[in-house]
Design a protein around this motif. Structure first.
Motif, PDB file in Angstrom:
ATOM      1  N   GLU A  23      -1.317  -0.844   8.848  1.00  0.00           N
ATOM      2  CA  GLU A  23       0.056  -0.635   8.206  1.00  0.00           C
ATOM      3  C   GLU A  23       0.636  -2.319   7.854  1.00  0.00           C
ATOM      4  N   GLN A  24       0.143  -3.016   8.956  1.00  0.00           N
ATOM      5  CA  GLN A  24       0.529  -4.651   8.980  1.00  0.00           C
ATOM      6  C   GLN A  24      -0.719  -5.259   7.803  1.00  0.00           C
ATOM      7  N   PHE A  26      -2.004  -3.428   4.922  1.00  0.00           N
ATOM      8  CA  PHE A  26      -2.137  -2.822   3.677  1.00  0.00           C
ATOM      9  C   PHE A  26      -0.892  -2.176   3.357  1.00  0.00           C
ATOM     10  N   ALA A  27      -0.352  -2.252   2.267  1.00  0.00           N
ATOM     11  CA  ALA A  27       0.644  -1.406   1.581  1.00  0.00           C
ATOM     12  C   ALA A  27       0.145   0.111   1.589  1.00  0.00           C
ATOM     13  N   GLU A  28       0.983   0.981   1.349  1.00  0.00           N
ATOM     14  CA  GLU A  28       0.567   2.354   1.241  1.00  0.00           C
ATOM     15  C   GLU A  28      -0.281   2.487   0.014  1.00  0.00           C
ATOM     16  N   GLN A  30      -2.999   0.901  -0.969  1.00  0.00           N
ATOM     17  CA  GLN A  30      -3.553  -0.178  -1.302  1.00  0.00           C
ATOM     18  C   GLN A  30      -4.833  -0.321  -1.059  1.00  0.00           C
ATOM     19  N   SER A  34      -7.175  -7.150   2.330  1.00  0.00           N
ATOM     20  CA  SER A  34      -5.823  -7.141   2.616  1.00  0.00           C
ATOM     21  C   SER A  34      -5.323  -8.705   2.242  1.00  0.00           C
ATOM     22  N   GLU A  35      -4.063  -8.967   2.287  1.00  0.00           N
ATOM     23  CA  GLU A  35      -3.626 -10.504   2.272  1.00  0.00           C
ATOM     24  C   GLU A  35      -3.580 -11.249   3.507  1.00  0.00           C
TER      25      GLU A  35
END
Length: 67
Positions: A23-24, A26-28, A30, A34-35
């Motif tokens: 969850e840290q 990826f957004a739900e 996504q 990852s950023e």
């Protein structure tokens, strides 16, 4: 890469260990990279760790050697 009892990703590479919740990263819903990027290094080497998630929800980690 493995998961612990709390659902966190455990990624280990050449003595470098990272524990992080998906969850840290990826957004739900996504997919793609990852950023968030983790960095590790010293005077002789520098590495970056980046995660990606595909359309099936499979998360993959990769280490990029920068130095």
């Amino acid at each position: 890469m493995t998961y612990d009892d709390e659902g966190r990703i455990n990624y280990e590479y050449e003595g470098w260990s990272v524990k992080i919740s998906p969850e840290q990263l990826f957004a739900e819903g996504q997919t793609g990279y990852s950023e968030a990027v983790n960095f590790s290094g010293d005077d002789t080497r520098m590495m970056a760790l980046q995660f990606s998630r595909d359309e099936n929800g499979v998360i993959t980690g990769r280490v990029i050697k920068l130095k």
